[in-house]
Every structure is written in structure tokens, then in C-alpha cells.
Scaffold this motif. Structure first.
Motif, PDB file in Angstrom:
ATOM      1  N   HIS A   1      29.328 -15.017 -47.005  1.00  0.00           N
ATOM      2  CA  HIS A   1      29.044 -15.840 -45.823  1.00  0.00           C
ATOM      3  C   HIS A   1      27.747 -16.630 -45.998  1.00  0.00           C
ATOM      4  CE1 HIS A   1      28.523 -17.004 -41.597  1.00  0.00           C
ATOM      5  NE2 HIS A   1      27.285 -16.566 -41.711  1.00  0.00           N
ATOM      6  N   PHE A   2      26.671 -15.948 -46.372  1.00  0.00           N
ATOM      7  CA  PHE A   2      25.375 -16.630 -46.480  1.00  0.00           C
ATOM      8  C   PHE A   2      25.288 -17.511 -47.716  1.00  0.00           C
ATOM      9  CE2 PHE A   2      24.099 -13.088 -43.638  1.00  0.00           C
ATOM     10  CZ  PHE A   2      23.589 -13.870 -42.605  1.00  0.00           C
ATOM     11  N   LEU A   3      26.113 -17.224 -48.727  1.00  0.00           N
ATOM     12  CA  LEU A   3      26.165 -18.090 -49.904  1.00  0.00           C
ATOM     13  C   LEU A   3      26.693 -19.465 -49.536  1.00  0.00           C
ATOM     14  CD1 LEU A   3      25.762 -18.226 -52.989  1.00  0.00           C
ATOM     15  CD2 LEU A   3      28.132 -17.469 -53.243  1.00  0.00           C
ATOM     16  N   GLU A   4      27.557 -19.509 -48.529  1.00  0.00           N
ATOM     17  CA  GLU A   4      28.155 -20.775 -48.093  1.00  0.00           C
ATOM     18  C   GLU A   4      27.310 -21.497 -47.056  1.00  0.00           C
ATOM     19  OE1 GLU A   4      31.882 -19.446 -46.651  1.00  0.00           O
ATOM     20  OE2 GLU A   4      32.779 -19.174 -48.642  1.00  0.00           O
ATOM     21  N   GLN A   5      26.236 -20.861 -46.572  1.00  0.00           N
ATOM     22  CA  GLN A   5      25.380 -21.467 -45.562  1.00  0.00           C
ATOM     23  C   GLN A   5      24.187 -22.159 -46.216  1.00  0.00           C
ATOM     24  OE1 GLN A   5      26.309 -21.341 -42.227  1.00  0.00           O
ATOM     25  NE2 GLN A   5      28.135 -20.372 -43.089  1.00  0.00           N
ATOM     26  N   SER A   6      23.881 -23.353 -45.742  1.00  0.00           N
ATOM     27  CA  SER A   6      22.754 -24.099 -46.314  1.00  0.00           C
ATOM     28  C   SER A   6      21.417 -23.454 -45.993  1.00  0.00           C
ATOM     29  CB  SER A   6      22.764 -25.541 -45.780  1.00  0.00           C
ATOM     30  OG  SER A   6      22.665 -25.561 -44.358  1.00  0.00           O
ATOM     31  N   ASN A   7      21.351 -22.699 -44.889  1.00  0.00           N
ATOM     32  CA  ASN A   7      20.089 -22.057 -44.502  1.00  0.00           C
ATOM     33  C   ASN A   7      20.158 -20.540 -44.648  1.00  0.00           C
ATOM     34  OD1 ASN A   7      21.947 -21.612 -42.488  1.00  0.00           O
ATOM     35  ND2 ASN A   7      20.520 -21.948 -40.790  1.00  0.00           N
ATOM     36  N   GLY A   8      21.038 -20.063 -45.527  1.00  0.00           N
ATOM     37  CA  GLY A   8      21.221 -18.620 -45.657  1.00  0.00           C
ATOM     38  C   GLY A   8      20.535 -17.991 -46.849  1.00  0.00           C
ATOM     39  N   SER A   9      19.629 -18.728 -47.513  1.00  0.00           N
ATOM     40  CA  SER A   9      19.020 -18.223 -48.745  1.00  0.00           C
ATOM     41  C   SER A   9      18.167 -16.972 -48.513  1.00  0.00           C
ATOM     42  CB  SER A   9      18.165 -19.311 -49.400  1.00  0.00           C
ATOM     43  OG  SER A   9      17.152 -19.761 -48.515  1.00  0.00           O
ATOM     44  N   LEU A  10      17.505 -16.910 -47.364  1.00  0.00           N
ATOM     45  CA  LEU A  10      16.642 -15.766 -47.083  1.00  0.00           C
ATOM     46  C   LEU A  10      17.480 -14.498 -46.904  1.00  0.00           C
ATOM     47  CD1 LEU A  10      13.669 -15.008 -46.686  1.00  0.00           C
ATOM     48  CD2 LEU A  10      13.966 -15.399 -44.245  1.00  0.00           C
ATOM     49  N   ASP A  11      18.507 -14.574 -46.067  1.00  0.00           N
ATOM     50  CA  ASP A  11      19.386 -13.426 -45.875  1.00  0.00           C
ATOM     51  C   ASP A  11      20.087 -13.048 -47.174  1.00  0.00           C
ATOM     52  OD1 ASP A  11      19.786 -12.611 -42.819  1.00  0.00           O
ATOM     53  OD2 ASP A  11      19.504 -14.763 -42.883  1.00  0.00           O
ATOM     54  N   LEU A  12      20.444 -14.036 -47.953  1.00  0.00           N
ATOM     55  CA  LEU A  12      21.129 -13.784 -49.216  1.00  0.00           C
ATOM     56  C   LEU A  12      20.246 -12.996 -50.173  1.00  0.00           C
ATOM     57  CD1 LEU A  12      23.835 -14.441 -50.580  1.00  0.00           C
ATOM     58  CD2 LEU A  12      22.737 -16.453 -51.579  1.00  0.00           C
ATOM     59  N   GLU A  13      18.973 -13.336 -50.214  1.00  0.00           N
ATOM     60  CA  GLU A  13      18.036 -12.602 -51.075  1.00  0.00           C
ATOM     61  C   GLU A  13      17.879 -11.168 -50.592  1.00  0.00           C
ATOM     62  OE1 GLU A  13      15.517 -11.863 -54.218  1.00  0.00           O
ATOM     63  OE2 GLU A  13      16.810 -13.585 -53.825  1.00  0.00           O
ATOM     64  N   PHE A  14      17.769 -10.975 -49.280  1.00  0.00           N
ATOM     65  CA  PHE A  14      17.679  -9.630 -48.718  1.00  0.00           C
ATOM     66  C   PHE A  14      18.906  -8.801 -49.081  1.00  0.00           C
ATOM     67  CE2 PHE A  14      14.966 -11.328 -44.961  1.00  0.00           C
ATOM     68  CZ  PHE A  14      13.825 -11.252 -45.738  1.00  0.00           C
ATOM     69  N   ILE A  15      20.084  -9.394 -48.903  1.00  0.00           N
ATOM     70  CA  ILE A  15      21.338  -8.682 -49.131  1.00  0.00           C
ATOM     71  C   ILE A  15      21.476  -8.273 -50.590  1.00  0.00           C
ATOM     72  CG2 ILE A  15      23.845  -9.007 -49.231  1.00  0.00           C
ATOM     73  CD1 ILE A  15      23.552 -10.678 -46.639  1.00  0.00           C
ATOM     74  N   ARG A  16      21.161  -9.162 -51.496  1.00  0.00           N
ATOM     75  CA  ARG A  16      21.355  -8.863 -52.918  1.00  0.00           C
ATOM     76  C   ARG A  16      20.371  -7.808 -53.420  1.00  0.00           C
ATOM     77  NH1 ARG A  16      23.155 -14.789 -55.405  1.00  0.00           N
ATOM     78  NH2 ARG A  16      25.172 -14.786 -54.311  1.00  0.00           N
ATOM     79  N   GLN A  17      19.154  -7.852 -52.939  1.00  0.00           N
ATOM     80  CA  GLN A  17      18.199  -6.821 -53.342  1.00  0.00           C
ATOM     81  C   GLN A  17      18.584  -5.472 -52.759  1.00  0.00           C
ATOM     82  OE1 GLN A  17      14.365  -7.180 -54.261  1.00  0.00           O
ATOM     83  NE2 GLN A  17      14.195  -9.400 -54.385  1.00  0.00           N
ATOM     84  N   TYR A  18      19.059  -5.471 -51.524  1.00  0.00           N
ATOM     85  CA  TYR A  18      19.464  -4.223 -50.890  1.00  0.00           C
ATOM     86  C   TYR A  18      20.711  -3.658 -51.571  1.00  0.00           C
ATOM     87  CZ  TYR A  18      19.858  -0.836 -47.098  1.00  0.00           C
ATOM     88  OH  TYR A  18      19.911   0.330 -46.367  1.00  0.00           O
ATOM     89  N   ARG A  19      21.644  -4.531 -51.924  1.00  0.00           N
ATOM     90  CA  ARG A  19      22.866  -4.079 -52.600  1.00  0.00           C
ATOM     91  C   ARG A  19      22.544  -3.434 -53.945  1.00  0.00           C
ATOM     92  NH1 ARG A  19      27.434  -8.422 -53.365  1.00  0.00           N
ATOM     93  NH2 ARG A  19      25.737  -9.448 -54.472  1.00  0.00           N
ATOM     94  N   ASN A  20      21.553  -3.959 -54.637  1.00  0.00           N
ATOM     95  CA  ASN A  20      21.154  -3.358 -55.911  1.00  0.00           C
ATOM     96  C   ASN A  20      20.721  -1.913 -55.729  1.00  0.00           C
ATOM     97  OD1 ASN A  20      21.660  -5.738 -57.275  1.00  0.00           O
ATOM     98  ND2 ASN A  20      19.530  -6.439 -57.228  1.00  0.00           N
TER      99      ASN A  20
END
Length: 211
Positions: A134-153
Motif C-alpha cells: 500500500h505505502f509503496l504505491e503512495q507518493s507520500n508513503g516513504s516514511l511509513d514504508l521505512e518503518f514497516i521494512r525495518q520492523y519486518r526485518n
């Protein structure tokens, strides 16, 4: 020439929401606690929801209203469920003062979000992946995307360790375990110091040169 210095790193999200749209260039040069990110609170709400599912003598599964409401009111839940149906359910629970809500009452909101999870890690990762897309497709979703990927790791690392050691963790203990492995971790941001509004912590402002 303008910088916002935050004495408390946990105030970053509130500061970002307060910045007017006229600010085109924004740089964050500080760390943000991973345990305070929206994805961390969402995963904690999912686990607590699963922990509080009970089955009565007739085989009907239900969940206590407090844990359910914590999940329903989370911003990420609004991304996964139809907005109108979500509002109606919340209003019904509050108006009728329902203490325990049967899972059958939640089935129309989402096919799997409110079901009982046999494999808790697969359950968590499935929704983390949906939010990532979802956030990968959003132009303003980079912050949430970074949070999600670090948390998923971190979730993946924990799952791998448990599988290799053959250890079993009770669902009620999983929240504590995840909190412990994320509480001292920070999502690091790096900005361009020569352009735009700067947001930084106390440690980052020590080397500032003032005009």
C-alpha cells in the motif's frame, strides 16, 4: 536557515503532521524509536487481539471489546477495512455496550484480519506485506514504508531464531519479546543539510553553525 530541534525523539510524528504543506523541502537528521512507530503499535494490537480470543462451551469464538477497539481505531486498520462498515461496527459496539464481540460479527470487515490465527507469524507477516504494498504505491508513503521494512526485518529475525532453536513462545509473551528486541532500536534518517527545513534531535544539533 531554519531547524526544528526536538528534545524528545518520540515527538517526530506530531511535528511532521504540524508542518504546513507550503514547506516543500524537509530533511530529517535524527533517529526515531522503532517501538513507537505506527507499525509497531499495529502489530502489538494484532497480537493482543489474538491473545484475547476465547471460545465458549458452544464453540463460538469472541473477543473482549477493549482489545478489539484498540485494533479497530488504529489508523492502519482503516486502510485494510471498508471505512463505512468500520464506523458502523464501532458505533454499534459503543451504543449497545457489547462486552464480548463474536468473531462472526467481524467477518464482513475483513476475511482474515479478525479470524483466529493458527500461525501467528504468518498472520502478522501477511498484513505487514499488505501495508508494505500500500505505502509503496503512495507518493507520500516513504516514511511509513521505512518503518514497516525495518520492523519486518526484526519480526523475520525473531521468527528464524525461534525456528532454529525449536523454542515455543506463548502468544501473550510474544508482545513482550518483540518489545524487548525493538525498544532500543531507532530508524535512522539522513537529510540534506544545505536545503529545506531541518528536523533534528539534541545530539544532531551540537555541530550546527549559527549565522
Amino acid at each position: 536557515n531554519t531547524a526544528i530541534v526536538l528534545a524528545d525523539e518520540s515527538l517526530l510524528m506530531q511535528a511532521l503532521h504540524a508542518i504546513p504543506d507550503e514547506i516543500e523541502h524537509l530533511n530529517i537528521t535524527m533517529g526515531y524509536p522503532l517501538a513507537d512507530t505506527p507499525i509497531a503499535t499495529f502489530v502489538a494490537a494484532l497480537i493482543q487481539y489474538q491473545v484475547n480470543i476465547q471460545t465458549d462451551s458452544t464453540g463460538v469464538k469472541s473477543v473482549y471489546h477493549r482489545q478489539l477497539m484498540e485494533l479497530l481505531l488504529h489508523p492502519y486498520c482503516r486502510l485494510l477495512c471498508p471505512a463505512d462498515d468500520l464506523r458502523k461496527l464501532i458505533a454499534t459496539i459503543r451504543h449497545d455496550n457489547i462486552i464480548r464481540i463474536p468473531l462472526t460479527m467481524l467477518a464482513t470487515l475483513h476475511p482474515t484480519l479478525f479470524s483466529f490465527a493458527e500461525d501467528i507469524f504468518s498472520y502478522l507477516n501477511s498484513f505487514i506485506d499488505v501495508l508494505d504494498t500500500h505505502f509503496l504505491e503512495q507518493s507520500n508513503g516513504s516514511l511509513d514504508l521505512e518503518f514497516i521494512r525495518q520492523y519486518r526485518n526484526r519480526i523475520t529475525q525473531l521468527s528464524t531464531i525461534l525456528q532454529r532453536t525449536g523454542a515455543t513462545v506463548d502468544r501473550s509473551e510474544l508482545t513482550i519479546l518483540i518489545r524487548r528486541i525493538t525498544r532500543n532500536l531507532k530508524v535512522q534518517f539522513r537529510g540534506e543539510p544545505l536545503r529545506g527545513l531541518q528536523i533534528m534531535g539534541l545530539l544532531e544539533c551540537r555541530l550546527l553553525d549559527f549565522d
